[in-house]
Design an enzyme around this catalytic site. Sequence first.
Site, PDB file in Angstrom:
ATOM      1  N   GLY A 153     109.455  69.477 128.625  1.00 14.02           N
ATOM      2  CA  GLY A 153     108.179  68.783 128.493  1.00 14.02           C
ATOM      3  C   GLY A 153     108.057  67.585 129.406  1.00 14.02           C
ATOM      4  O   GLY A 153     107.546  66.544 129.009  1.00 14.02           O
ATOM      5  N   HIS A 154     108.488  67.726 130.665  1.00 10.32           N
ATOM      6  CA  HIS A 154     108.556  66.577 131.575  1.00 10.32           C
ATOM      7  C   HIS A 154     107.202  66.159 132.153  1.00 10.32           C
ATOM      8  O   HIS A 154     107.106  65.110 132.777  1.00 10.32           O
ATOM      9  CB  HIS A 154     109.504  66.900 132.738  1.00 10.32           C
ATOM     10  CG  HIS A 154     108.980  67.919 133.699  1.00 10.32           C
ATOM     11  ND1 HIS A 154     108.897  69.265 133.381  1.00 10.32           N
ATOM     12  CD2 HIS A 154     108.505  67.800 134.974  1.00 10.32           C
ATOM     13  CE1 HIS A 154     108.404  69.920 134.411  1.00 10.32           C
ATOM     14  NE2 HIS A 154     108.154  69.065 135.386  1.00 10.32           N
ATOM     15  N   GLY A 208     104.272  65.801 130.322  1.00  8.80           N
ATOM     16  CA  GLY A 208     103.411  65.138 129.347  1.00  8.80           C
ATOM     17  C   GLY A 208     103.538  63.625 129.370  1.00  8.80           C
ATOM     18  O   GLY A 208     104.308  63.057 130.162  1.00  8.80           O
ATOM     19  N   LEU A 209     102.796  62.969 128.517  1.00  7.13           N
ATOM     20  CA  LEU A 209     102.815  61.510 128.403  1.00  7.13           C
ATOM     21  C   LEU A 209     104.231  60.990 128.192  1.00  7.13           C
ATOM     22  O   LEU A 209     104.719  60.133 128.929  1.00  7.13           O
ATOM     23  CB  LEU A 209     101.912  61.088 127.235  1.00  7.13           C
ATOM     24  CG  LEU A 209     102.091  59.674 126.668  1.00  7.13           C
ATOM     25  CD1 LEU A 209     101.704  58.633 127.704  1.00  7.13           C
ATOM     26  CD2 LEU A 209     101.263  59.497 125.404  1.00  7.13           C
ATOM     27  N   VAL A 210     104.910  61.512 127.184  1.00  5.95           N
ATOM     28  CA  VAL A 210     106.250  61.038 126.838  1.00  5.95           C
ATOM     29  C   VAL A 210     107.287  61.576 127.821  1.00  5.95           C
ATOM     30  O   VAL A 210     108.134  60.833 128.322  1.00  5.95           O
ATOM     31  CB  VAL A 210     106.606  61.433 125.391  1.00  5.95           C
ATOM     32  CG1 VAL A 210     108.063  61.097 125.077  1.00  5.95           C
ATOM     33  CG2 VAL A 210     105.684  60.719 124.407  1.00  5.95           C
ATOM     34  N   SER A 246     106.934  62.900 115.285  1.00  7.68           N
ATOM     35  CA  SER A 246     105.772  62.021 115.117  1.00  7.68           C
ATOM     36  C   SER A 246     105.784  61.430 113.716  1.00  7.68           C
ATOM     37  O   SER A 246     106.297  62.039 112.779  1.00  7.68           O
ATOM     38  CB  SER A 246     104.482  62.818 115.337  1.00  7.68           C
ATOM     39  OG  SER A 246     103.364  62.139 114.816  1.00  7.68           O
ATOM     40  N   SER A 247     105.189  60.262 113.580  1.00  3.91           N
ATOM     41  CA  SER A 247     105.133  59.603 112.264  1.00  3.91           C
ATOM     42  C   SER A 247     104.253  60.359 111.274  1.00  3.91           C
ATOM     43  O   SER A 247     104.272  60.063 110.079  1.00  3.91           O
ATOM     44  CB  SER A 247     104.618  58.166 112.417  1.00  3.91           C
ATOM     45  OG  SER A 247     103.330  58.159 112.994  1.00  3.91           O
ATOM     46  N   CYS A 248     103.493  61.366 111.744  1.00  7.04           N
ATOM     47  CA  CYS A 248     102.638  62.128 110.830  1.00  7.04           C
ATOM     48  C   CYS A 248     103.456  63.049 109.921  1.00  7.04           C
ATOM     49  O   CYS A 248     102.905  63.696 109.030  1.00  7.04           O
ATOM     50  CB  CYS A 248     101.593  62.932 111.582  1.00  7.04           C
ATOM     51  SG  CYS A 248     102.265  64.345 112.464  1.00  7.04           S
ATOM     52  N   TYR A 305     100.920  70.713 112.120  1.00  7.79           N
ATOM     53  CA  TYR A 305     101.784  70.076 113.123  1.00  7.79           C
ATOM     54  C   TYR A 305     102.952  69.360 112.443  1.00  7.79           C
ATOM     55  O   TYR A 305     104.110  69.481 112.867  1.00  7.79           O
ATOM     56  CB  TYR A 305     100.962  69.085 113.950  1.00  7.79           C
ATOM     57  CG  TYR A 305     101.768  68.269 114.934  1.00  7.79           C
ATOM     58  CD1 TYR A 305     102.188  68.828 116.142  1.00  7.79           C
ATOM     59  CD2 TYR A 305     102.108  66.945 114.667  1.00  7.79           C
ATOM     60  CE1 TYR A 305     102.920  68.090 117.062  1.00  7.79           C
ATOM     61  CE2 TYR A 305     102.841  66.195 115.573  1.00  7.79           C
ATOM     62  CZ  TYR A 305     103.250  66.778 116.773  1.00  7.79           C
ATOM     63  OH  TYR A 305     103.988  66.033 117.669  1.00  7.79           O
ATOM     64  N   LYS A 353     107.112  69.961 112.709  1.00  6.58           N
ATOM     65  CA  LYS A 353     108.059  68.907 113.089  1.00  6.58           C
ATOM     66  C   LYS A 353     109.108  68.673 111.992  1.00  6.58           C
ATOM     67  O   LYS A 353     110.285  68.413 112.283  1.00  6.58           O
ATOM     68  CB  LYS A 353     107.312  67.615 113.407  1.00  6.58           C
ATOM     69  CG  LYS A 353     106.554  67.663 114.720  1.00  6.58           C
ATOM     70  CD  LYS A 353     107.500  67.822 115.895  1.00  6.58           C
ATOM     71  CE  LYS A 353     106.788  67.894 117.218  1.00  6.58           C
ATOM     72  NZ  LYS A 353     107.734  68.070 118.338  1.00  6.58           N
ATOM     73  N   ASN A 366     102.364  55.983 117.121  1.00  9.26           N
ATOM     74  CA  ASN A 366     101.423  56.431 118.160  1.00  9.26           C
ATOM     75  C   ASN A 366     101.870  55.911 119.529  1.00  9.26           C
ATOM     76  O   ASN A 366     102.107  54.709 119.683  1.00  9.26           O
ATOM     77  CB  ASN A 366     100.011  55.916 117.865  1.00  9.26           C
ATOM     78  CG  ASN A 366      99.350  56.680 116.744  1.00  9.26           C
ATOM     79  OD1 ASN A 366      99.629  56.431 115.578  1.00  9.26           O
ATOM     80  ND2 ASN A 366      98.488  57.606 117.084  1.00  9.26           N
ATOM     81  N   HIS A 415      94.458  61.443 121.477  1.00  7.13           N
ATOM     82  CA  HIS A 415      94.670  60.514 120.375  1.00  7.13           C
ATOM     83  C   HIS A 415      93.677  59.359 120.487  1.00  7.13           C
ATOM     84  O   HIS A 415      92.974  59.224 121.486  1.00  7.13           O
ATOM     85  CB  HIS A 415      96.108  60.001 120.388  1.00  7.13           C
ATOM     86  CG  HIS A 415      97.109  61.032 119.961  1.00  7.13           C
ATOM     87  ND1 HIS A 415      97.922  61.699 120.859  1.00  7.13           N
ATOM     88  CD2 HIS A 415      97.408  61.537 118.743  1.00  7.13           C
ATOM     89  CE1 HIS A 415      98.689  62.553 120.199  1.00  7.13           C
ATOM     90  NE2 HIS A 415      98.394  62.475 118.928  1.00  7.13           N
ATOM     91  N   ARG A 473      96.862  51.477 112.620  1.00 12.33           N
ATOM     92  CA  ARG A 473      97.775  52.264 113.429  1.00 12.33           C
ATOM     93  C   ARG A 473      98.759  51.360 114.185  1.00 12.33           C
ATOM     94  O   ARG A 473      98.397  50.280 114.640  1.00 12.33           O
ATOM     95  CB  ARG A 473      97.006  53.121 114.446  1.00 12.33           C
ATOM     96  CG  ARG A 473      96.200  54.249 113.825  1.00 12.33           C
ATOM     97  CD  ARG A 473      97.067  55.332 113.217  1.00 12.33           C
ATOM     98  NE  ARG A 473      96.288  56.404 112.629  1.00 12.33           N
ATOM     99  CZ  ARG A 473      95.907  56.439 111.355  1.00 12.33           C
ATOM    100  NH1 ARG A 473      96.254  55.464 110.532  1.00 12.33           N
ATOM    101  NH2 ARG A 473      95.204  57.466 110.888  1.00 12.33           N
ATOM    102  N   ASP A 479      88.737  59.937 108.987  1.00 11.26           N
ATOM    103  CA  ASP A 479      89.579  58.779 109.291  1.00 11.26           C
ATOM    104  C   ASP A 479      91.040  59.152 109.522  1.00 11.26           C
ATOM    105  O   ASP A 479      91.747  58.500 110.263  1.00 11.26           O
ATOM    106  CB  ASP A 479      89.536  57.770 108.131  1.00 11.26           C
ATOM    107  CG  ASP A 479      88.459  56.720 108.323  1.00 11.26           C
ATOM    108  OD1 ASP A 479      87.989  56.549 109.458  1.00 11.26           O
ATOM    109  OD2 ASP A 479      88.104  56.053 107.330  1.00 11.26           O
TER     110      ASP A 479
END
Length: 309
Positions: A12-13, A15-17, A109-111, A138, A142, A167, A181, A211, A271
């Site tokens: 996953g190089h 993507g954002l992370v 993820s924290s979700c 999702y 995880k 996030n 997001h 958040r 929300d």
Amino acid sequence: MLNKESKIYLAGHRGLVGSSILKRLKNSGYKNIIVQTRHQLDLRDQKKVMNFFKKNSFQFVIIAAAKVGGIYANDTYKADFIYENLVIQNNIIYSSFVNGIKNIVFLGSSCIYPKNSKQPIKESYLLTGELEKTNEPYAVAKIAGIKLCESFNSQYGTNYKCLMPCNIYGPNDNYDLKNSHFFPALIAKTHDAIKKNKKELVVWGSGKPKRELMYSSDLADACLFFLKKKTKETLINIGSSKERTISEYAKFIIKKFNTKLKIKFDKSKKDGTKRKILDCSIAKKYGWKPKYSLDYGFEKTYKDFLKNM
């Protein structure tokens, strides 16, 4: 032992992370980083992933590959989110194990935590309550990844670590309003409102949910930090320990843009979870802490947004 010659596979190089982790590894002098585009290797294909691992003698693996998105995407494409994330992580984790790889960092993820969890959220709160419905598929995927890593650690003595960030934002983010997001969506919406001479910034939901945000370079630092560590715990929270309401983030961005847009809340939109701030005591115990401010992170992120919009 991790050294500058160690063979590291980063999934996953792009993507954002993942892009932030790749930059961090290169800047730190690691010379043997292996990456593959989606065209080169479909991580959903078990046979191809297993063959890829057999052909390469990896010593360390970082899993930043995932299907991700905001509330709208998670709530709309539920089957895609649970299926793709399950198969991607299962293929990589199992292929790592079969090929004798003892060290993995798996990003989540924290979700994963209950929607009405006590705050700040400790790792021990996992599976103690109902998940937020808008991103449940999702989150379930995880959680399965965490339990897979925990199980290998327990049964076979591997050193598989699961880092659960708050996030994340930063360069190379996704600004598609239906799939992004909240923070990149607010940047894109504010920029668009100014460009089109609008007087209002429309924010989804009530603006009241809180958040916790962290700059992507902090998570990249955490990945490298914990890749080197032998930890007793499999699950480790990674966060900034600072939170604001969605409304406050919108006001922050408006101020940064030096404009006087009025905020209009679209309360027909969901929300999501009311509050999510992580207890990062375990990470701090090992000596890790974030170092980038929201002001610094925003400046870097916005420059990248203008460059790539």
